[in-house]
Write an enzyme that holds these catalytic residues in place. Structure first.
Site, short mmCIF file in Angstrom:
data_model
loop_
_atom_site.label_atom_id
_atom_site.label_comp_id
_atom_site.label_asym_id
_atom_site.label_seq_id
_atom_site.Cartn_x
_atom_site.Cartn_y
_atom_site.Cartn_z
N ALA A 1 48.17 5.27 -4.42
CA ALA A 1 47.04 5.69 -5.26
C ALA A 1 46.22 4.46 -5.58
O ALA A 1 46.75 3.36 -5.77
CB ALA A 1 47.54 6.35 -6.54
N SER A 2 44.92 4.66 -5.67
CA SER A 2 44.02 3.55 -5.97
C SER A 2 42.99 4.03 -6.97
O SER A 2 42.34 5.06 -6.76
CB SER A 2 43.35 3.06 -4.68
OG SER A 2 42.47 1.99 -4.96
N ALA A 3 42.84 3.30 -8.05
CA ALA A 3 41.88 3.66 -9.09
C ALA A 3 40.92 2.50 -9.32
O ALA A 3 40.94 1.50 -8.60
CB ALA A 3 42.61 4.04 -10.37
N SER A 4 40.12 2.63 -10.35
CA SER A 4 39.05 1.66 -10.57
C SER A 4 39.57 0.31 -11.06
O SER A 4 38.95 -0.72 -10.81
CB SER A 4 38.06 2.21 -11.58
OG SER A 4 38.74 2.60 -12.77
N ILE A 5 40.71 0.29 -11.73
CA ILE A 5 41.23 -0.94 -12.32
C ILE A 5 42.40 -1.50 -11.53
O ILE A 5 42.57 -2.71 -11.42
CB ILE A 5 41.67 -0.70 -13.78
CG1 ILE A 5 40.47 -0.25 -14.62
CG2 ILE A 5 42.30 -1.94 -14.38
CD1 ILE A 5 39.40 -1.29 -14.79
N ALA A 6 43.22 -0.65 -10.94
CA ALA A 6 44.44 -1.10 -10.27
C ALA A 6 44.81 -0.11 -9.19
O ALA A 6 44.18 0.95 -9.03
CB ALA A 6 45.57 -1.24 -11.29
N VAL B 1 48.55 1.48 -6.94
CA VAL B 1 49.99 1.67 -7.11
C VAL B 1 50.67 1.67 -5.75
O VAL B 1 50.20 2.28 -4.79
CB VAL B 1 50.27 3.01 -7.84
CG1 VAL B 1 51.77 3.24 -7.98
CG2 VAL B 1 49.60 3.00 -9.21
N LYS C 1 52.38 -1.03 -10.29
CA LYS C 1 50.94 -1.02 -10.51
C LYS C 1 50.42 -2.44 -10.49
O LYS C 1 50.92 -3.31 -11.24
CB LYS C 1 50.62 -0.35 -11.86
CG LYS C 1 49.13 -0.16 -12.10
CD LYS C 1 48.89 0.72 -13.32
CE LYS C 1 47.41 1.02 -13.49
NZ LYS C 1 47.16 1.95 -14.61
N ASP D 1 43.04 9.01 -21.32
CA ASP D 1 42.46 8.99 -19.97
C ASP D 1 43.08 10.13 -19.16
O ASP D 1 43.58 9.94 -18.05
CB ASP D 1 42.74 7.64 -19.31
CG ASP D 1 41.80 7.36 -18.15
OD1 ASP D 1 40.77 8.05 -18.04
OD2 ASP D 1 42.08 6.45 -17.35
#
Length: 513
Positions: free
Chosen positions: A125-130, A132, A149, A284
């Protein structure tokens, strides 16, 4: 730097044709035609919704988070835009595996192969801050399956530039817009900045995760992963690997035998429990951060992930919100109006009866109706117009709660459009309010204060002695007290004489008859 960032934003907006998407909303169509004439060389192969999502990804983490919030509001967006923005929840383009391994080595001072028995270099998984990665701890560390993470590199500089630009825009908004001062844009940006910087410290996120797990220990509604503290740093967080189905995959949930209606009601209960019982809530809660367990032991329970942003409320905030929610559910609009005035959210000169009538006109049409029949976008617009009319001030400390409410409503609409939010939440709030007053509240208060009393009671003789000593150094008040006592005795004697005379007169009157 701010001017350069603004220029970049305008450049990206032009590259993806966002100006045309905005100008197309103008009824005459002349502005959109002018834009196309000025940018005659542009050709767009991708649909507008895809271009919007790509533009937000190019603009960075703050804009990605904005897209995440928007993705939950399908009642406000076209379906194609909502579907594209939903990809921002866990499908932001990842950074390279080499950078991830370098971040781990910087954090621990040794390569990933020496920290973990197994490490999957491909992010899940990839998000805006970090992003996994899955891994397994070494046998001497327990051998647990974990999720690792890893913070994106160079995030502080990117966010600092964006926040600087937002602060400038907030100042301009406050000075140029009639509603600017009332909406407190600078305070809102400052609150948002605080939460963003908190999210950049993964040790703080680990502490948030641990607190939420403790709050819901033994709960049948919510699972929170365990944190492995020995492997956590400010840039790397290691936690228990959780297995479940993303809450956005409703078809898969139905196939697994999950009751969506019960799941939506549980989500409302979890939210109100976090807010009113704990004053500590996951802020969130977009669909990318929520899974549903399907294993036999926890079937149908929520799994919470990503604890970078949490909200906290004081006891005063909780009491104020509970009174307002309960008053709304009971349709006691007068209480809602007076609560706003008493809390200072509306000016003290506000007429409560006029404010009450305005709130009733907005809220009364939506009661006793399922979510799919309610246009919350229209309700929010009318509430905004009402607040502007009565100069109601925006409360920056509740910005994250407002954001979370939007997420919760989006999830509820997705799981069960027929959910009656009012009937689901009202019993919980009534129970919570009953616990704040009466015998149970008194008993809880005694338990909380008992340690203080235990410390203070043995000190009472010394405190009394100190008080008497201080009084001995003050002027002698004995003559004044004696004078007051003598005056009181004279009054009592006079009253006694008057009572005796009245008794004699009454006795003579009865004897005469």
């Amino acid at each position: 730097m701010r001017l350069l960032r603004l220029a970049k934003i305008l450049s990206i907006a032009s590259r993806y044709g966002l100006d045309e998407m905005i100008l197309e909303q103008e009824p005459s169509g002349r502005l959109a035609a002018c834009s196309r004439a000025l940018h005659f060389w542009r050709r767009f192969d991708a649909p507008p919704a895809v271009r919007l999502r790509q533009a937000l990804e190019s603009l960075g983490p703050i804009f990605v988070k904005f897209g995440q919030v928007l993705s939950t509001r399908r009642d406000l967006l076209r379906p194609d835009i909502a579907d594209e923005l939903a990809k921002l929840q866990d499908r932001v383009p990842p950074f390279s595996s080499q950078l991830a391994l370098a971040q781990i080595e910087n954090a621990y001072g040794r390569p990933a192969s020496e920290v973990f028995a197994e490490f999957d270099a491909t992010p899940v998984a990839s998000a805006s801050i970090a992003q996994v990665h899955f891994a397994r701890l070494r046998p001497e560390d327990g051998g647990h399956e974990v999720a690792v993470k890893i913070l994106r590199p160079a995030m502080h500089a990117v966010i600092a530039n964006d926040l600087a630009l937002l602060e400038t825009l907030a100042v301009v908004l406050e000075k140029a817009w009639s509603d600017g001062r009332r909406l407190k844009p600078r305070e809102v940006v400052a609150e948002f900045a605080k939460y963003l910087y908190d999210e950049l410290d993964l040790m703080r996120e680990a502490a948030n995760c641990s607190q939420l797990r403790r709050n819901f220990s033994g709960s049948r509604l919510l699972q929170v992963p365990e944190v492995y503290w020995d492997q956590c740093t400010t840039t790397v967080m290691v936690m228990e690997r959780m297995r479940g189905i993303p809450i956005s995959q409703t078809a898969a949930l139905v196939a697994a035998g999950v009751d969506l209606a019960a799941l939506s009601r549980a989500g409302v209960e979890i939210f109100f429990t976090q807010v009113f019982r704990d004053g500590f809530f996951h802020a969130d809660m977009h669909p990318g951060n929520i899974f549903v367990a399907v294993d036999p032991a926890h079937h149908g329970s929520y799994i919470a992930l990503d604890f970078g942003i949490v909200g906290t409320l004081t006891d005063a905030d909780k009491n104020y919100l509970a009174q307002n929610f309960l008053a709304f559910f009971q349709r006691d609009y007068k209480r809602v109006a007076t609560a706003h005035i008493e809390a200072g959210w509306a000016p003290p000169e506000t007429r409560a009866d006029e404010f009450e009538a305005a709130i009733r006109a907005v809220c009364e049409p939506i009661f006793d109706r399922p979510l799919h029949e309610i246009s919350f976008g229209r309700v929010l617009l009318r509430l905004f117009q009402t607040s502007r009319r009565f100069n109601v001030e925006i409360q920056p400390q509740l910005v994250m709660l407002q954001k979370t409410l939007l997420n919760i409503e989006g999830l509820g609409r997705q799981l069960d459009p027929n959910l009656d939010l009012w009937k689901t939440a009202k019993p919980f709030l009534e129970r919570w309010m009953s616990e704040q007053v009466g015998r149970r509240a008194f008993h809880r208060g005694v338990q909380q204060e008992a340690p203080y009393w235990a410390r203070t009671l043995p000190q009472l003789p010394r405190l009394v002695h100190q008080a008497l000593t201080r009084q001995s150094n003050e002027p002698d008040l004995t003559p004044i007290l004696d004078q007051l006592l003598r005056a009181q005795r004279r009054q009592q004697r006079l009253l006694g004489i008057i009572a005796l005379l009245l008794a004699v007169l009454l006795a003579g009157h009865y004897l005469h008859f």
